[in-house]
Scaffold this active site. Structure first.
Site, mmCIF file in Angstrom:
data_model
loop_
_atom_site.group_PDB
_atom_site.id
_atom_site.type_symbol
_atom_site.label_atom_id
_atom_site.label_comp_id
_atom_site.label_asym_id
_atom_site.label_seq_id
_atom_site.Cartn_x
_atom_site.Cartn_y
_atom_site.Cartn_z
ATOM 1 N N HIS A 42 -20.350 -17.638 106.326
ATOM 2 C CA HIS A 42 -20.388 -18.604 105.007
ATOM 3 C C HIS A 42 -20.022 -17.950 103.707
ATOM 4 O O HIS A 42 -20.521 -17.975 102.792
ATOM 5 C CB HIS A 42 -21.793 -19.231 104.654
ATOM 6 C CG HIS A 42 -23.083 -18.123 105.198
ATOM 7 N ND1 HIS A 42 -23.043 -17.010 104.363
ATOM 8 C CD2 HIS A 42 -24.180 -18.317 105.741
ATOM 9 C CE1 HIS A 42 -23.964 -16.636 104.550
ATOM 10 N NE2 HIS A 42 -24.870 -17.203 105.603
ATOM 11 N N ARG A 80 -33.935 -24.734 113.938
ATOM 12 C CA ARG A 80 -35.038 -24.684 113.855
ATOM 13 C C ARG A 80 -35.957 -24.769 115.288
ATOM 14 O O ARG A 80 -35.276 -24.581 116.391
ATOM 15 C CB ARG A 80 -35.934 -25.673 112.957
ATOM 16 C CG ARG A 80 -34.823 -25.724 111.757
ATOM 17 C CD ARG A 80 -34.945 -24.636 110.943
ATOM 18 N NE ARG A 80 -34.431 -24.840 109.531
ATOM 19 C CZ ARG A 80 -33.720 -23.790 108.839
ATOM 20 N NH1 ARG A 80 -33.533 -22.470 109.235
ATOM 21 N NH2 ARG A 80 -33.393 -24.053 107.684
ATOM 22 N N HIS A 87 -34.485 -28.581 105.976
ATOM 23 C CA HIS A 87 -35.729 -28.174 105.350
ATOM 24 C C HIS A 87 -36.436 -29.642 105.401
ATOM 25 O O HIS A 87 -35.615 -30.312 104.817
ATOM 26 C CB HIS A 87 -35.574 -27.442 104.115
ATOM 27 C CG HIS A 87 -35.221 -25.948 104.178
ATOM 28 N ND1 HIS A 87 -35.978 -24.807 104.680
ATOM 29 C CD2 HIS A 87 -34.137 -25.579 104.187
ATOM 30 C CE1 HIS A 87 -35.216 -23.893 104.631
ATOM 31 N NE2 HIS A 87 -34.055 -24.117 104.413
ATOM 32 N N HIS A 100 -21.820 -21.695 112.946
ATOM 33 C CA HIS A 100 -23.025 -21.187 112.286
ATOM 34 C C HIS A 100 -24.050 -22.306 111.835
ATOM 35 O O HIS A 100 -23.757 -23.400 111.142
ATOM 36 C CB HIS A 100 -22.432 -20.551 111.058
ATOM 37 C CG HIS A 100 -23.604 -20.120 110.095
ATOM 38 N ND1 HIS A 100 -23.530 -18.711 109.696
ATOM 39 C CD2 HIS A 100 -24.998 -20.545 109.882
ATOM 40 C CE1 HIS A 100 -24.744 -18.432 109.081
ATOM 41 N NE2 HIS A 100 -25.535 -19.163 109.119
ATOM 42 N N ASN A 141 -32.699 -17.059 113.275
ATOM 43 C CA ASN A 141 -33.912 -16.887 112.063
ATOM 44 C C ASN A 141 -35.199 -17.912 112.103
ATOM 45 O O ASN A 141 -35.324 -18.333 111.513
ATOM 46 C CB ASN A 141 -33.374 -16.793 110.697
ATOM 47 C CG ASN A 141 -32.756 -18.168 110.467
ATOM 48 O OD1 ASN A 141 -32.309 -19.077 111.241
ATOM 49 N ND2 ASN A 141 -32.746 -18.351 108.844
ATOM 50 N N HIS A 188 -28.059 -23.924 112.176
ATOM 51 C CA HIS A 188 -29.514 -23.621 112.123
ATOM 52 C C HIS A 188 -30.300 -25.120 112.660
ATOM 53 O O HIS A 188 -30.245 -25.774 112.065
ATOM 54 C CB HIS A 188 -30.336 -23.361 110.697
ATOM 55 C CG HIS A 188 -30.079 -22.213 110.057
ATOM 56 N ND1 HIS A 188 -30.277 -21.069 110.183
ATOM 57 C CD2 HIS A 188 -28.510 -21.896 109.329
ATOM 58 C CE1 HIS A 188 -29.794 -20.116 109.467
ATOM 59 N NE2 HIS A 188 -28.526 -20.553 108.863
ATOM 60 N N ASP A 210 -23.512 -23.855 108.616
ATOM 61 C CA ASP A 210 -24.656 -23.429 108.105
ATOM 62 C C ASP A 210 -25.679 -24.561 107.612
ATOM 63 O O ASP A 210 -26.392 -24.474 106.680
ATOM 64 C CB ASP A 210 -24.435 -22.453 106.866
ATOM 65 C CG ASP A 210 -25.638 -21.583 106.581
ATOM 66 O OD1 ASP A 210 -26.470 -21.435 107.111
ATOM 67 O OD2 ASP A 210 -25.734 -21.071 105.240
ATOM 68 N N ALA A 228 -34.060 -22.569 100.330
ATOM 69 C CA ALA A 228 -32.412 -22.591 100.313
ATOM 70 C C ALA A 228 -31.819 -23.253 101.738
ATOM 71 O O ALA A 228 -32.411 -22.853 102.621
ATOM 72 C CB ALA A 228 -32.174 -21.094 100.273
HETATM 73 O O1 DOR Z 1 -29.440 -21.585 102.543
HETATM 74 C C1 DOR Z 1 -29.500 -20.772 103.676
HETATM 75 N N1 DOR Z 1 -30.536 -21.338 104.492
HETATM 76 N N2 DOR Z 1 -28.902 -19.646 103.622
HETATM 77 C C2 DOR Z 1 -29.254 -18.999 104.874
HETATM 78 O O2 DOR Z 1 -28.696 -17.900 104.973
HETATM 79 C C3 DOR Z 1 -30.259 -19.351 105.850
HETATM 80 C C4 DOR Z 1 -30.570 -20.915 105.797
HETATM 81 C C5 DOR Z 1 -31.909 -21.368 106.207
HETATM 82 O O3 DOR Z 1 -32.254 -20.705 107.390
HETATM 83 O O4 DOR Z 1 -32.495 -22.241 105.868
HETATM 84 ZN ZN ZN Z 2 -27.124 -19.478 107.846
#
Ligand code: DOR
Ligand code: ZN
Length: 335
Positions: free
Chosen positions: A168, A17, A244, A13, A41, A15, A240, A256
């Site tokens: 998660h 970007r 950011h 899992h 996402n 991310h 996860d 988040a």
């Molecule tokens: O904390 C999170 N950030 N939870 C998520 O489900 C998405 C993720 C994000 O894409 O930043």
């Molecule tokens: Zn996630």
């Protein structure tokens, strides 16, 4: 000096970007992991065959020389069977978000009407496409995951052949679901094996510990630790890791996401060693995921060494979990 070797680590899992962030961040995972399930996402989300192929190409370009397999996902919509047949070869799973529940999830599902979802979920079962789920309601923040258990139960019993992954997980309630339904599986992050709500808001507010789902109570942490440390066969590591930019975290309206990709293996060694369970880490970090998803990653061997390692303050402007902290395991070399 004590060492520990991990074979073909997988992050189920992740991310990554897009754009400059992707270029900066993807190599950090590709360095120490054989592969990862890539979350869809983006803005806009990954919803078409063209989107998936193009995103995979951008990831491959960003990781350049490292051998790394991006296991691609689509953002869940009520897709029809013909589309799923077309796209099945290119994806490893489909990720379902309740609408608006977390970062970039506005286009997610707004009601869990099983009859509306049935054609898609039946086709996914038949085509053996797993469903990954962000399992939170829009209830009170500490209860969101536990409240979602009735949805998991409905999905698991309505589509008994559908492989469902509770992503998660953060609660004892989710841990208790695993043995109740054969087709339910779960990922666990490293930060949810370390943090409780106290580490987010118990003292000064800690933006870099803030994510969705939020870290819960000590008894939840204990339940997660117990199944991770025993490497329960239905549980896999999924970081996860969610980068950011620093100014989006250290601001009014903190985004988040906890960023752990480059330090996850080191922290996992520390945790598993602390409980004298290092021998189980291989299953948690790779073997269980290979069995659950039926994937066969190419060879990669990561040797970790027990020595002091200071977690960097930032990686390309993204602040990791435990920035500046000294931990006891470091990556030694990779083959
Ligand atoms: O904390 C999170 N950030 N939870 C998520 O489900 C998405 C993720 C994000 O894409 O930043
Ligand atoms: Zn996630």
């Amino acid at each position: 000096m004590k060492t520990h070797t991990l074979l073909m680590p997988l992050d189920m899992h992740l991310h990554l970007r897009d754009g400059v962030m992707l270029e900066n961040i993807a190599p950090l995972t590709a360095y120490s992991f054989s592969g990862a399930i890539i979350m869809p996402n983006l803005v806009p989300p990954v919803c078409t065959l063209k989107d998936v192929k193009a995103y995979k190409e951008r990831i491959m370009a960003a990781v350049a020389n490292d051998f790394f397999e991006p296991y691609m996902t689509l953002f869940y919509k009520n897709y029809d069977r013909a589309f799923l047949e077309d796209v099945a070869e290119e994806i490893t799973a489909i990720k379902l978000y309740p609408a608006g529940i977390t970062t970039n999830s506005e286009d997610g599902v707004s009601s869990f009407d099983i009859e509306e979802m049935r054609p898609t979920l039946e086709a996914m079962s038949e085509l053996e496409i797993p469903l990954c789920v962000h399992g939170e309601t829009d209830g009170f923040v500490m209860d969101r995951e536990a409240e979602f258990m009735s949805v998991y139960e409905l999905l698991a019993t309505s589509f008994p052949k559908l492989k469902i992954i509770m992503e998660h997980i953060t609660t004892k309630a989710a841990v208790d679901m695993l043995d109740k339904f054969e087709n339910l599986h779960a990922t666990i992050t490293v930060h949810h094996l370390l943090l409780t709500l106290d580490d987010v808001i118990g003292g000064m507010m800690m933006p870099h510990n803030f994510c969705k789902p939020i870290a819960k109570r000590p008894e939840d942490l204990d339940a997660l630790l117990s199944i991770a440390l025993e490497a329960h066969p239905k549980v896999m590591f999924g970081s996860d890791s969610a980068p950011h930019p620093r100014d989006k975290k250290e601001s009014c309206g903190c985004a988040a996401g906890v960023f752990t990709a480059p330090i996850a293996l080191q922290l996992l060694c520390e945790i598993f060693e602390q409980y004298d369970k290092l021998d189980n880490l291989q299953s948690f970090i790779s073997d269980n995921a290979q069995n659950i998803y039926g994937i066969c990653p190419e060879f990669k061997e990561v040797r970790l060494q027990k020595r002091e390692f200071v977690i960097p303050d930032t990686y390309s402007g993204v602040v990791p979990l435990y920035a500046g902290k000294t931990i006891n395991w470091a990556i030694q070399d990779i083959e």
